[in-house]
Enzyme design. Structure first.
Site, PDB file in Angstrom:
ATOM      1  N   GLU A   1      25.784 -16.874  42.302  1.00 45.36           N
ATOM      2  CA  GLU A   1      27.090 -16.901  42.976  1.00 45.36           C
ATOM      3  C   GLU A   1      27.289 -18.328  43.476  1.00 45.36           C
ATOM      4  OE1 GLU A   1      29.487 -14.700  43.075  1.00 45.36           O
ATOM      5  OE2 GLU A   1      30.563 -16.219  44.225  1.00 45.36           O
TER       6      GLU A   1
ATOM      7  N   CYS B   1      26.392 -21.516  34.191  1.00 47.64           N
ATOM      8  CA  CYS B   1      27.312 -20.554  34.815  1.00 47.64           C
ATOM      9  C   CYS B   1      27.687 -20.988  36.240  1.00 47.64           C
ATOM     10  CB  CYS B   1      26.710 -19.154  34.743  1.00 47.64           C
ATOM     11  SG  CYS B   1      27.976 -17.878  34.861  1.00 47.64           S
TER      12      CYS B   1
ATOM     13  N   ARG C   1      30.415 -12.704  34.000  1.00 47.57           N
ATOM     14  CA  ARG C   1      31.489 -13.192  34.894  1.00 47.57           C
ATOM     15  C   ARG C   1      31.592 -14.713  34.789  1.00 47.57           C
ATOM     16  NH1 ARG C   1      29.302 -12.175  39.399  1.00 47.57           N
ATOM     17  NH2 ARG C   1      27.696 -10.837  38.598  1.00 47.57           N
TER      18      ARG C   1
ATOM     19  N   HIS D   1      24.371 -18.068  29.646  1.00 47.84           N
ATOM     20  CA  HIS D   1      23.001 -18.004  30.176  1.00 47.84           C
ATOM     21  C   HIS D   1      21.944 -18.070  29.065  1.00 47.84           C
ATOM     22  CE1 HIS D   1      23.939 -16.593  34.351  1.00 47.84           C
ATOM     23  NE2 HIS D   1      25.076 -16.264  33.762  1.00 47.84           N
TER      24      HIS D   1
ATOM     25  N   GLU E   1      18.918 -18.638  29.439  1.00 50.72           N
ATOM     26  CA  GLU E   1      17.638 -18.104  29.961  1.00 50.72           C
ATOM     27  C   GLU E   1      17.513 -16.603  29.713  1.00 50.72           C
ATOM     28  OE1 GLU E   1      20.257 -18.749  31.707  1.00 50.72           O
ATOM     29  OE2 GLU E   1      20.426 -17.409  33.431  1.00 50.72           O
TER      30      GLU E   1
HETATM   31  N1  GLN Z   1      31.281 -16.020  38.674  1.00 46.05           N
HETATM   32  C1  GLN Z   1      30.151 -16.644  39.276  1.00 46.05           C
HETATM   33  C2  GLN Z   1      30.557 -17.819  40.156  1.00 46.05           C
HETATM   34  O1  GLN Z   1      31.598 -18.414  39.952  1.00 46.05           O
HETATM   35  C3  GLN Z   1      29.196 -17.142  38.238  1.00 46.05           C
HETATM   36  C4  GLN Z   1      28.531 -15.978  37.546  1.00 46.05           C
HETATM   37  C5  GLN Z   1      27.182 -16.309  36.987  1.00 46.05           C
HETATM   38  O2  GLN Z   1      26.569 -17.318  37.318  1.00 46.05           O
HETATM   39  N2  GLN Z   1      26.696 -15.441  36.151  1.00 46.05           N
HETATM   40  O3  GLN Z   1      29.837 -18.130  41.052  1.00 46.05           O
END
Ligand code: GLN
Length: 188
Positions: free
Chosen positions: A50, A81, A136, A171, A173
């Site tokens: 997050e 991400c 996401r 991702h 990983e």
């Molecule tokens: N949506 C998340 C963000 O903006 C990122 C999601 C993720 O790292 N899988 O923090």
């Protein structure tokens, strides 16, 4: 890259999976939680998770200024991400903290609510075919300056390189593939 130590920012999110992948590449991996540890590493991965939480914790523990200082001295950084969001100079409709080290504008949670997560086959410049796991995920709306697009998915930019920095919306990983790790490790 033998003898090099790669740090994974381990405040929140998917850091353990990056550690496993780095070990499979045969490099030393260190979970980084303090500013002092940033001094010990030759490259840094900022994981998914997050981005607001990771950003807040980064500031609370004084890691933000240390990361910027080491980046200015040439330390390679790769954000996946949420890590991509934290590397961006611009985040659409958000005032949240960011390191602002890459000339990219990212849109968070950008692939729409109905598809929370998905897997896709990607083609990456300099690496070739790879699997992308998107959760996401953000995408990059715009790049400028020295930033270069390394991969797109359905017309959206999902991987960017800028000098010694890499950002992936997906991702690596969470797959068995190590191509992007090796590409990053070549910068170290
Ligand atoms: N949506 C998340 C963000 O903006 C990122 C999601 C993720 O790292 N899988 O923090």
């Amino acid at each position: 890259m033998a003898g090099k130590k790669i740090g994974i920012l381990a405040l929140q999110g998917a850091f353990a999976e990056h550690e496993d992948a780095l070990k499979r590449c045969g490099v030393d991996a260190l979970q980084v939680k303090t500013a002092d540890q940033i001094e010990e590493i030759d490259g840094l991965i900022i994981p998914g998770g997050e981005s607001t939480t990771i950003g807040n914790l980064m500031c609370r523990y004084g890691l933000d200024s240390k990361i910027k200082e080491m980046e200015a001295k040439g330390m390679p950084i790769w954000g996946t991400c949420a890590g991509m969001v934290l590397l961006a100079k611009e985040i659409v409709d958000s005032e949240q903290f960011r390191l602002g080290l890459m000339s990219i504008r990212v849109k968070r949670n950008a692939f729409g609510r109905q598809v929370d997560s998905f897997e896709a086959d990607l083609d990456v410049v300099g690496i070739g075919k790879t699997k992308g796991v998107f959760i996401r995920a953000p995408y990059v709306e715009k790049i400028w300056g020295e930033a270069k697009v390394l991969s797109e998915y359905e017309g959206k930019i999902v991987m960017v390189e800028e000098g010694k920095k890499l950002a992936t919306a997906f991702h690596p990983e969470l797959t068995e593939e190590l191509g992007i790790y090796k590409y990053f490790l070549d910068k170290v």
